[in-house]
Design a protein around this motif. Structure first.
Motif, PDB file in Angstrom:
ATOM      1  N   LEU A 166       0.826  -1.211   0.000  1.00 29.11           N
ATOM      2  CA  LEU A 166       0.000   0.000   0.000  1.00 29.11           C
ATOM      3  C   LEU A 166       0.859   1.259   0.000  1.00 29.11           C
ATOM      4  CD1 LEU A 166      -2.865  -1.089   2.382  1.00 29.11           C
ATOM      5  CD2 LEU A 166      -3.191  -0.021   0.134  1.00 29.11           C
ATOM      6  N   LYS A 167       1.942   1.265   0.763  1.00 28.88           N
ATOM      7  CA  LYS A 167       2.825   2.431   0.799  1.00 28.88           C
ATOM      8  C   LYS A 167       3.384   2.724  -0.588  1.00 28.88           C
ATOM      9  CE  LYS A 167       4.374   2.082   5.569  1.00 28.88           C
ATOM     10  NZ  LYS A 167       5.480   1.716   6.456  1.00 28.88           N
ATOM     11  N   LYS A 168       3.807   1.675  -1.271  1.00 27.82           N
ATOM     12  CA  LYS A 168       4.367   1.860  -2.615  1.00 27.82           C
ATOM     13  C   LYS A 168       3.308   2.332  -3.600  1.00 27.82           C
ATOM     14  CE  LYS A 168       8.468  -0.481  -3.317  1.00 27.82           C
ATOM     15  NZ  LYS A 168       9.298  -1.470  -3.917  1.00 27.82           N
ATOM     16  N   ILE A 169       2.142   1.724  -3.525  1.00 28.59           N
ATOM     17  CA  ILE A 169       1.069   2.081  -4.456  1.00 28.59           C
ATOM     18  C   ILE A 169       0.610   3.519  -4.209  1.00 28.59           C
ATOM     19  CG2 ILE A 169      -1.260   1.507  -5.256  1.00 28.59           C
ATOM     20  CD1 ILE A 169      -0.577  -1.445  -4.321  1.00 28.59           C
ATOM     21  N   ARG A 170       0.484   3.907  -2.953  1.00 29.72           N
ATOM     22  CA  ARG A 170       0.100   5.296  -2.627  1.00 29.72           C
ATOM     23  C   ARG A 170       1.150   6.278  -3.139  1.00 29.72           C
ATOM     24  NH1 ARG A 170      -1.260   3.229   2.991  1.00 29.72           N
ATOM     25  NH2 ARG A 170      -3.502   2.840   2.882  1.00 29.72           N
ATOM     26  N   LYS A 171       2.400   5.942  -2.949  1.00 26.34           N
ATOM     27  CA  LYS A 171       3.485   6.823  -3.406  1.00 26.34           C
ATOM     28  C   LYS A 171       3.421   6.971  -4.925  1.00 26.34           C
ATOM     29  CE  LYS A 171       8.380   7.668  -2.695  1.00 26.34           C
ATOM     30  NZ  LYS A 171       8.888   8.192  -1.452  1.00 26.34           N
ATOM     31  N   PHE A 172       3.164   5.860  -5.604  1.00 19.47           N
ATOM     32  CA  PHE A 172       3.043   5.893  -7.056  1.00 19.47           C
ATOM     33  C   PHE A 172       1.845   6.726  -7.481  1.00 19.47           C
ATOM     34  CE2 PHE A 172       1.548   3.533 -10.988  1.00 19.47           C
ATOM     35  CZ  PHE A 172       2.389   4.220 -11.847  1.00 19.47           C
ATOM     36  N   LYS A 173       0.707   6.507  -6.843  1.00 18.61           N
ATOM     37  CA  LYS A 173      -0.496   7.267  -7.200  1.00 18.61           C
ATOM     38  C   LYS A 173      -0.263   8.762  -7.001  1.00 18.61           C
ATOM     39  CE  LYS A 173      -5.424   7.703  -6.454  1.00 18.61           C
ATOM     40  NZ  LYS A 173      -6.628   7.179  -5.820  1.00 18.61           N
ATOM     41  N   LYS A 174       0.370   9.124  -5.897  1.00 15.85           N
ATOM     42  CA  LYS A 174       0.673  10.531  -5.633  1.00 15.85           C
ATOM     43  C   LYS A 174       1.577  11.102  -6.719  1.00 15.85           C
ATOM     44  CE  LYS A 174       2.393  13.588  -2.035  1.00 15.85           C
ATOM     45  NZ  LYS A 174       3.004  13.699  -0.719  1.00 15.85           N
ATOM     46  N   SER A 175       2.530  10.312  -7.170  1.00 12.19           N
ATOM     47  CA  SER A 175       3.449  10.794  -8.208  1.00 12.19           C
ATOM     48  C   SER A 175       2.730  11.009  -9.539  1.00 12.19           C
ATOM     49  CB  SER A 175       4.621   9.824  -8.401  1.00 12.19           C
ATOM     50  OG  SER A 175       4.235   8.670  -9.104  1.00 12.19           O
ATOM     51  N   LEU A 176       1.660  10.294  -9.774  1.00 11.53           N
ATOM     52  CA  LEU A 176       0.896  10.448 -11.008  1.00 11.53           C
ATOM     53  C   LEU A 176       0.187  11.803 -11.049  1.00 11.53           C
ATOM     54  CD1 LEU A 176      -0.745   6.919 -11.288  1.00 11.53           C
ATOM     55  CD2 LEU A 176       1.167   7.815 -12.653  1.00 11.53           C
TER      56      LEU A 176
END
Length: 178
Positions: A166-176
């Motif tokens: 979840l931490k990685k996916i959230r970080k990725f989503k934020k970067s988008l």
């Protein structure tokens, strides 16, 4: 959420974290599902930030750790002694095993990885259901578990790993969004 200390908490934490992860993945645009991560990993110290390049890599990591748990429990339950980690690896060099998993799945698609992790998640949950609370959370019940509890392995392979994802996916989503 506190680390589960009984079967009910384990099952609940695993399902909740898994459901959050799947729900978050469903909020991403389809084009992002196969995109290379766009966030800066330079400040991150753990090796997995360098290793995992996309969502598939994260899902495959979960899948392979599910398989480790499933194989370990099932083999030892049959009376065949087997360590948790793959042959040739220990808790000092398991990062190399994770790289091996990563390399093995570079031709796996995101869709395949998602299906694989869905399948193994359910198998892990079904397996956890088969054990009593004492079997999962009392030390010494199964000699092959060593000095900890069987439940701690289930927590690590499910809820804890899902929170990591979840931490990685959230970080990725934020970067988008940037």
């Amino acid at each position: 959420m506190a680390r589960p200390t009984n079967k009910e908490e384990l099952l609940q934490a695993a399902e909740q974290s898994y459901d959050k992860m799947v729900a978050l993945l469903k909020t991403l645009p389809e084009s992002a599902l196969t995109q290379t991560f766009t966030f800066d990993v330079e400040k991150e110290k753990q090796a997995h930030w360098q290793r995992d390049k996309n969502l598939r890599d994260v899902l495959i990591h979960l899948y392979e750790w599910h398989k480790l748990l499933l194989t370990w429990v099932e083999t030892n339950q049959k009376g065949e002694a087997k360590p948790f980690l793959k042959a040739g690896y220990n808790w000092r060099n398991y990062g190399e095993m994770n790289i091996e998993f990563w390399q093995k799945h570079q031709s796996t698609t995101y869709e395949e990885a998602f299906e694989l992790v869905q399948t193994t998640h359910q198998k892990v949950m079904d397996l956890a259901e088969q054990f009593s609370n004492d079997e999962l959370f009392e030390k010494g019940v199964f000699p092959w578990v060593g000095g900890t509890t069987l439940g701690s392995y289930f927590v690590s392979a499910t809820a804890s790993h899902y929170e990591w994802a979840l931490k990685k996916i959230r970080k990725f989503k934020k970067s988008l969004a940037n």
